[in-house]
Design a protein around this motif. Structure first.
Motif, mmCIF file in Angstrom:
data_model
loop_
_atom_site.group_PDB
_atom_site.id
_atom_site.type_symbol
_atom_site.label_atom_id
_atom_site.label_comp_id
_atom_site.label_asym_id
_atom_site.label_seq_id
_atom_site.Cartn_x
_atom_site.Cartn_y
_atom_site.Cartn_z
ATOM 1 N N GLU A 703 0.809 -1.269 -0.078
ATOM 2 C CA GLU A 703 0.102 -0.018 0.058
ATOM 3 C C GLU A 703 0.849 1.192 -0.016
ATOM 4 O O GLU A 703 0.468 2.180 -0.244
ATOM 5 C CB GLU A 703 -0.913 -0.003 1.158
ATOM 6 C CG GLU A 703 -0.175 0.178 2.572
ATOM 7 C CD GLU A 703 -0.111 -1.412 3.091
ATOM 8 O OE1 GLU A 703 0.151 -1.346 4.227
ATOM 9 O OE2 GLU A 703 0.276 -2.229 2.253
ATOM 10 N N GLN A 704 2.076 1.247 0.482
ATOM 11 C CA GLN A 704 3.062 2.336 0.523
ATOM 12 C C GLN A 704 4.129 2.234 -0.668
ATOM 13 O O GLN A 704 4.983 3.013 -0.845
ATOM 14 C CB GLN A 704 3.795 2.322 1.679
ATOM 15 C CG GLN A 704 2.933 2.738 2.893
ATOM 16 C CD GLN A 704 2.279 4.004 2.798
ATOM 17 O OE1 GLN A 704 2.880 4.797 2.335
ATOM 18 N NE2 GLN A 704 0.942 3.999 3.365
ATOM 19 N N SER A 705 3.827 1.275 -1.704
ATOM 20 C CA SER A 705 4.656 0.698 -2.868
ATOM 21 C C SER A 705 5.982 0.581 -2.476
ATOM 22 O O SER A 705 7.181 0.985 -3.173
ATOM 23 C CB SER A 705 4.823 2.271 -3.563
ATOM 24 O OG SER A 705 3.346 2.404 -4.334
ATOM 25 N N VAL A 706 6.382 -0.368 -1.451
ATOM 26 C CA VAL A 706 7.522 -0.539 -0.809
ATOM 27 C C VAL A 706 7.797 -1.803 -0.991
ATOM 28 O O VAL A 706 7.001 -2.874 -0.779
ATOM 29 C CB VAL A 706 7.571 -0.137 0.759
ATOM 30 C CG1 VAL A 706 8.969 -0.815 1.265
ATOM 31 C CG2 VAL A 706 7.677 1.159 1.012
ATOM 32 N N GLY A 707 8.982 -2.111 -1.736
ATOM 33 C CA GLY A 707 9.402 -3.597 -2.113
ATOM 34 C C GLY A 707 10.756 -3.778 -2.416
ATOM 35 O O GLY A 707 11.358 -3.329 -3.658
#
Length: 929
Positions: A703-707
Motif C-alpha cells: 500500500e506504500q509501494s515499498v518492495g
C-alpha cells in the motif's frame, strides 16, 4: 576541477540489478543500492545490518534434508516443526522440545520420506494441521498438549456406526380395509450426533408381513385411516438422534427425526429435498495397479545405454523421476571462453575471486522436484577436473594464460526426485573479478538442454483395454530388474500387461496386481467453512470441498443440497495441475500454467450448483507454497525463478499478477526459490531460500509501494525457512548446511532480535551462542563450533577472533555477557552517481573525497571507494569512554575523508565486519568531476 555534492535520502529501493544501472529515470534508482548484502531494508528507508543467527540444534540426520514448517496454536504458543526423514521434532523460543526425561529431543513418527518434504503443502486450523502430498494419504498433525503431538491419516468415511436390526412392520390396520394388502412401503434409517452435523450411513429396513420376511417393502395401506407402520432399529452407541426415510418414486425422502430408535408412520409425506447421505471415497481409485511382481528379472537392462555420442538437443524421456544416467560424451561450453577480467595495477590479468559452475534440474511442466545433479568440468588453461555439486560453489583460483574452452566432462543424476514430466538440466557459469582499477565485474552464461528421449534406458509400458494413468519405475541392479515402484496406480485396469522397453535388455516378465490405489491431493486449504483439496494425482484439475461447516464430511445426497460436498473439475485454457489453494474474498487456484478464480454464480456462497472458475492470468506457479500479505498473494513463478504478487485490482475487474523481481533480476535469474516464509513484525519481510544457498529478503508494504530486496549470506547454504510469532516479533528459523571442523552438518538456527537496550546485548554472529552469568574468562559448551574461528563480543567489546578447541575459548579479560559465533560481513554499495547536468554524469570521471552518513546507534563503520581492505577507512568514534571499555554507539551525522579514487561510477562502499550494530539513514558525498 569542479566539485559538487550529492545525497541519497533513502535506501528503500534495495539491491538493484546491474541491468538497471542506466535507468536513472526509474523511481527506485534514487533509493537503490548496487549491493545490499546482510543488510535489512526498513520500510521507512534506512538499512541496518541483519542480526545474527543463534544456534538451536543440529537436525537428527545431517546427511538428509529437512524442512521447517510453522505451527501456531495461539498468540502465545507457537512451534517450528522440523520435518525430516519420517520424523518430526519441535522447536520454540530458540530451544528444542525435549522428551519427558529431558535426555533427547521429543520426536514423533511421520510418513514422509526426506525426498518428498519440499512437495508437502499444508494448512492449519486451530490445533490441527493438514498436510498433503500426491504420493501420501492426507495426514493431520494434531497437537493434544505441548508435549503430546500425533499424526493420523484423515478419516473421510462415516463417523458414526450405522444402525443395526432395522425393521419395518405394520403396527395397526384399518378395519374392513379391502385394499390392506395392495400397497408396499420401504424405509431407511440413519443416526445423528447431538448437534445433527454428522449423519451415519442409512440402512434399509427388513420387512415382515404375517411373520414372513419380504424384501420389497412392508405391506400396509397407509392411505386408509387407522393403518400405521412402525420403523425401528437397535440403539447405536454415540448417536443422539435417529433419522427416518420413506421411499417415493425410487428415492428415499425424509419423514422425521426421533431421539428414540423408532417412529410410527401414519402416512407421513416424505420431504424429497432431504435424502439419505451418500459417500464415495474421492481419494481412492478403483481397479488401479497397486503392486507389481517381478516374475523374471531378465538380463542386460540399463538406466542408460552408455552411448559414446550424446544426441543433439532436445532430448526426451517420459518419466516421473529423472533416471540415474551418466553422459560420457564431453560437451563443449563455448560461452565459458567469453569470461571477462580486469587489469591489475601490474598490468597482468587479475585473479577471479569466485568462478563457479553449477548444474540444476528443473521441470518445464512445473511438476517435478527433488532431483539433484553432479557434474565434472575440465577447466581451460591446463586445470584439473573440478567436481561441482548442485547448490555448492567450488571456488578456485588460477591465472589467465590464454582464452580456451572449458569442457563439461560428465553429468550424473544423484537423486532421481519425483513427479518429473519434462525435466531439464541447466548448466550455469559465471565469473566475478575485481581490481582497484575497475572494481567488480561479472558475466553470466547458461546452457540448458532437455532430458526428453535418450536411446537406450529401460521403461515399463502398461497396456490394457480400459485402464489408464499408471506410472511404473523399474529398479535395476547389474542389468536385472529387481523390483518395480508404482509411482501412480492409475484406474480402471482389468487385465494389464507390463512390458519392459529396452534396446539392450530382455527376458523380464511381470504380474500386475489390481485393486484400490491412492488418488491423493497436492493442495489443501479452507474456504467458506469447507476444507478444500485439489490437484489429485490422477485428476490434477479436480477440486473437492467438504460439506459446509465440516472438516472431513464428503458425503452428498440426491438431489444435491447446497451444503453438500463440492466436486468439480476445472477446465480453462493453459490449465495444468492445481498446486495451491489460496482463500481470499474468493477462492484462488494456482496451477502450473495459470491463476484461476473460483466464485459463485447467482449465489452469495459457493455451492455444488454455483461453482464457477474464471482464469485471471496465465503465468503459472512453482511448487513452493505461497504466502499471504494482507490481501495479496506472493508466489513463485513456474519458470524463470521470479517471485510474483497476485492482487485484486478494481480497474481490471479481477486479480492481476505482477513481477516483483524486475529491478533485482540478478538475484533470481538461473536460480530457483526452494522455500519461503513471511514475518509480519517488527516490519513485514518475506523471506526466500534460493537454490544458490542465499537467503533473500523482500521488505514488502504494497500500500506504500515499498518492495525492497536484500540478500543474506553465511558460512554455508540456507536450505529451508519458517517464521513464527514469539513475543512481539515474528522470528525467522532457518536450516543451514555448514562445514564445521571438516564435517558437513545441518543446523537449525534462529535469527536474533534487533530490539536490544544495551550494546552488550547486540547479537551479530551466525551459528552463535550467548553466555550470561558471573564474569568469567573461559567460555565452554561451544561443541557445535569445534575447530572454527569465531567472532566474539564480550560485554559490548569486540575481541580478536579465536579458534574453538574442545568446545571452549579463552577471553583476554573476564566478561559476564559473551556472544560467540561465526563472523559475517555486512556490505552496502551505492549506485553510480547521477549529476544534475546534461549527461547526468555519464562520460565523466569522479573522485569522492568525503562521505557524510547519518547513522542511528551504530559502531564499527568502515567506508571507502571499494571493499578492498586497503581502501576502507574506519570512523574513529571513541571520545570520552574510559580505557578498557567499548566505544559507545553513535547517533547523528558522521563524516569520513575517504581515499581518493577516480572512477566512472563514484560509488561508495560501507562495511560492517564486527559484531556490532549499524543503521544507515542517509548518505551524502563530496566529489570532484
Amino acid at each position: 576541477m569542479p566539485s559538487t555534492k550529492v545525497i541519497q535520502r533513502s535506501f528503500a529501493g534495495g539491491e538493484i540489478s546491474p541491468q538497471m544501472f542506466g535507468r536513472i529515470d526509474d523511481s527506485k534508482y534514487a533509493t537503490g543500492l548496487e549491493t545490499c548484502l546482510n543488510f535489512l531494508c526498513l520500510p521507512q528507508g534506512p538499512i541496518q545490518n541483519r542480526p545474527g543467527l543463534a544456534y538451536v540444534a543440529e537436525v537428527k540426520d545431517s546427511a538428509k534434508p529437512v524442512r521447517l514448517i510453522p505451527f501456531t496454536f495461539n498468540y502465545d504458543q507457537t512451534m517450528v516443526v522440523e520435518l525430516g526423514d519420517k520424523y518430526a521434532r519441535f522447536h520454540t523460543n530458540g530451544a528444542t522440545l525435549m522428551n519427558s526425561e529431558g535426555t533427547a529431543p521429543y520426536e514423533i513418527e511421520t510418513p514422509w520420506a526426506a525426498e518428498d518434504l519440499f512437495d508437502i503443502h499444508y494448512v492449519q486450523s486451530a490445533d490441527i494441521m493438514t498436510l498433503v502430498h500426491p504420493n501420501y494419504p492426507p495426514t493431520e498433525l494434531r497437537r493434544y498438549s505441548a508435549y503430546d503431538w500425533r499424526t493420523a491419516t484423515v478419516n473421510f468415511g462415516w463417523k458414526l456406526e450405522k444402525p443395526t436390526n432395522v425393521k419395518a412392520e405394520r403396527a395397526t390396520a384399518a378395519a374392513d380395509d379391502k385394499n390392506a394388502d395392495k400397497y408396499r412401503f420401504r424405509y431407511m434409517v440413519s443416526c445423528l450426533n447431538e448437534d445433527k452435523t454428522i449423519e451415519s450411513e442409512a440402512v434399509e429396513a427388513t420387512y415382515k408381513n404375517s411373520d414372513t420376511a419380504i424384501t420389497d417393502g412392508v405391506v400396509a395401506n397407509l392411505y386408509q385411516y387407522g393403518t400405521t407402520v412402525r420403523v425401528s432399529c437397535d440403539e447405536v452407541p454415540g448417536a443422539s438422534f435417529y433419522r427416518f426415510y420413506k421411499c417415493q418414486g425410487g428415492l428415499f425422502g425424509y419423514i422425521g427425526d426421533s431421539d428414540t430408535p423408532s417412529i410410527i408412520d401414519d402416512d407421513i409425506d416424505p420431504d424429497m429435498s432431504i435424502t439419505p447421505r451418500r459417500y464415495a471415497d474421492v481419494f481412492q481409485s478403483a481397479k488401479g495397479i497397486n503392486s507389481v511382481e517381478v516374475l523374471t528379472g531378465g538380463t542386460g537392462y540399463e538406466w542408460f545405454n552408455g552411448a559414446a555420442t550424446l544426441p543433439d538437443p532436445p532430448y526426451s524421456v517420459t518419466s516421473v523421476g529423472v533416471d540415474e544416467r551418466v553422459f560420457s560424451q564431453p560437451i563443449q561450453l563455448s560461452a565459458i571462453s567469453g569470461r571477462t577480467w580486469s587489469q591489475s595495477s601490474s598490468g597482468y590479468p587479475a585473479y577471479p575471486e569466485a568462478p563457479a559452475i553449477t548444474a540444476t534440474i528443473t521441470d518445464a511442466a512445473g511438476n517435478g522436484s527433488g532431483a539433484t545433479v553432479e557434474c565434472e568440468v575440465e577447466v581451460g588453461h591446463g586445470q584439473s577436473q573440478v567436481k561441482v555439486t548442485t547448490g555448492k560453489w567450488d571456488n578456485y583460483h588460477y591465472e589467465y594464460r590464454s582464452t580456451s574452452t572449458s569442457t563439461l566432462k560428465s553429468i550424473r543424476i544423484t537423486n532421481p526426485g519425483r513427479n518429473y514430466v519434462h525435466p531439464q538440466i541447466t548448466i550455469n557459469w559465471w565469473t566475478l573479478t575485481s581490481s582497484k582499477v575497475s572494481g567488480n565485474d561479472h558475466k553470466w552464461y547458461a546452457h540448458r538442454f532437455d532430458l526428453d528421449t535418450f536411446t537406450g534406458g529401460t521403461e515399463l509400458m502398461v497396456t490394457d483395454a480400459t485402464g489408464t494413468g499408471a506410472v511404473l519405475r523399474p529398479v535395476i541392479q547389474d542389468g536385472v530388474i529387481k523390483s518395480v515402484i508404482v509411482v501412480q496406480g492409475g484406474s480402471n485396469y482389468t487385465n494389464p500387461t507390463i512390458t519392459a522397453i529396452s534396446s539392450t535388455g530382455s527376458g523380464a516378465t511381470f504380474k500386475a496386481n489390481v485393486g484400490l490405489t491412492g488418488n491423493y491431493p497436492s493442495a489443501v486449504g479452507y474456504y467458506e467453512q469447507r476444507r478444500v483439496f485439489a490437484g489429485l494425482s490422477q485428476n490434477p484439475q479436480r477440486v473437492i470441498m467438504s460439506c459446509s461447516g465440516t472438516e472431513d464430511d464428503f458425503t452428498y445426497s440426491l438431489p444435491v443440497r447446497d451444503s453438500d460436498r463440492i466436486d468439480a473439475t476445472v477446465s480453462v485454457t493453459q490449465f495444468d495441475g492445481i498446486l495451491h489453494v489460496v482463500p481470499l474474498a474468493q477462492l484462488l487456484l494456482l496451477t502450473t500454467g495459470s491463476e484461476v478464480r473460483v466464485s459463485p454464480v447467482n449465489s452469495d456462497s459457493l455451492t455444488p450448483s454455483s461453482f464457477s472458475a474464471r482464469p485471471q492470468s496465465f503465468i503459472g506457479c512453482s511448487n513452493v507454497q505461497p504466502v499471504l500479505v494482507n490481501n495479496n498473494i506472493i508466489y513463485c513463478a513456474a519458470r524463470g525463478g521470479h517471485v510474483r504478487e497476485f492482487a485484486y485490482q478494481y480497474n481490471a475487474g479481477g486479480y492481476v499478477s505482477g513481477d516483483l523481481c524486475l529491478r533485482s533480476a540478478h538475484l533470481f535469474d538461473f536460480r530457483e526459490i526452494v522455500d519461503m516464509a513471511y514475518a509480519k513484525a517488527p516490519f513485514p519481510v518475506v523471506w526466500f531460500v534460493s537454490s544458490s544457498g542465499e537467503l533473500l529478503g523482500l521488505t514488502y508494504v504494497p500500500e506504500q509501494s515499498v518492495g525492497s530486496w536484500h540478500r543474506h549470506q553465511t558460512a554455508g547454504d540456507f536450505e529451508s525457512c519458517a517464521c513464527v510469532s514469539e513475543g512481539d516479533e515474528d522470528r525467522l528459523y532457518v536450516v543451514v548446511r555448514r562445514t564445521i571442523n571438516g564435517q558437513s552438518v545441518r543446523f537449525i538456527e534462529r535469527m536474533a532480535s534487533r530490539q536490544f537496550e544495551a550494546d552488550q546485548d547486540a547479537f551479530f554472529v551466525d551459528c552463535g551462542g550467548t553466555y550470561r552469568g558471573d564474569s568469567t574468562s573461559t567460555i565452554t559448551g561451544l561443541d557445535w563450533l569445534n575447530g572454527e574461528e569465531v567472532s566474539i563480543l564480550a560485554d559490548g567489546a569486540v575481541l580478536p577472533h579465536q579458534k574453538v578447541v574442545d568446545g571452549k575459548i579463552k577471553l583476554d579479560a573476564p566478561a559476564s555477557i559473551v556472544h560467540v559465533g561465526l563472523p559475517y560481513v555486512s556490505d552496502c554499495k551505492t549506485l553510480p552517481v547521477v549529476l544534475q547536468e546534461a549527461s547526468f554524469g555519464m562520460g565523466m570521471q569522479k573522485n569522492v573525497s568525503k562521505v557524510t552518513v547519518r547513522v542511528h546507534q551504530s559502531s564499527g563503520i568502515f567506508i571507502g571507494p571499494s571493499f578492498e581492505k586497503s581502501d576502507l577507512v574506519e570512523y574513529k568514534q571513541r571520545t570520552t569512554e574510559q580505557p578498557g571499555t567499548p566505544a559507545s554507539t553513535v547517533t547523528g551525522e558522521i563524516s569520513v575523508a575517504v581515499y581518493p579514487t577516480w572512477s566512472d561510477g563514484g560509488s561508495i562502499c560501507v562495511r560492517q565486519e564486527d559484531p556490532l550494530p549499524l543503521s544507515l539513514l542517509s548518505l551524502s558525498m563530496e566529489l570532484s568531476v
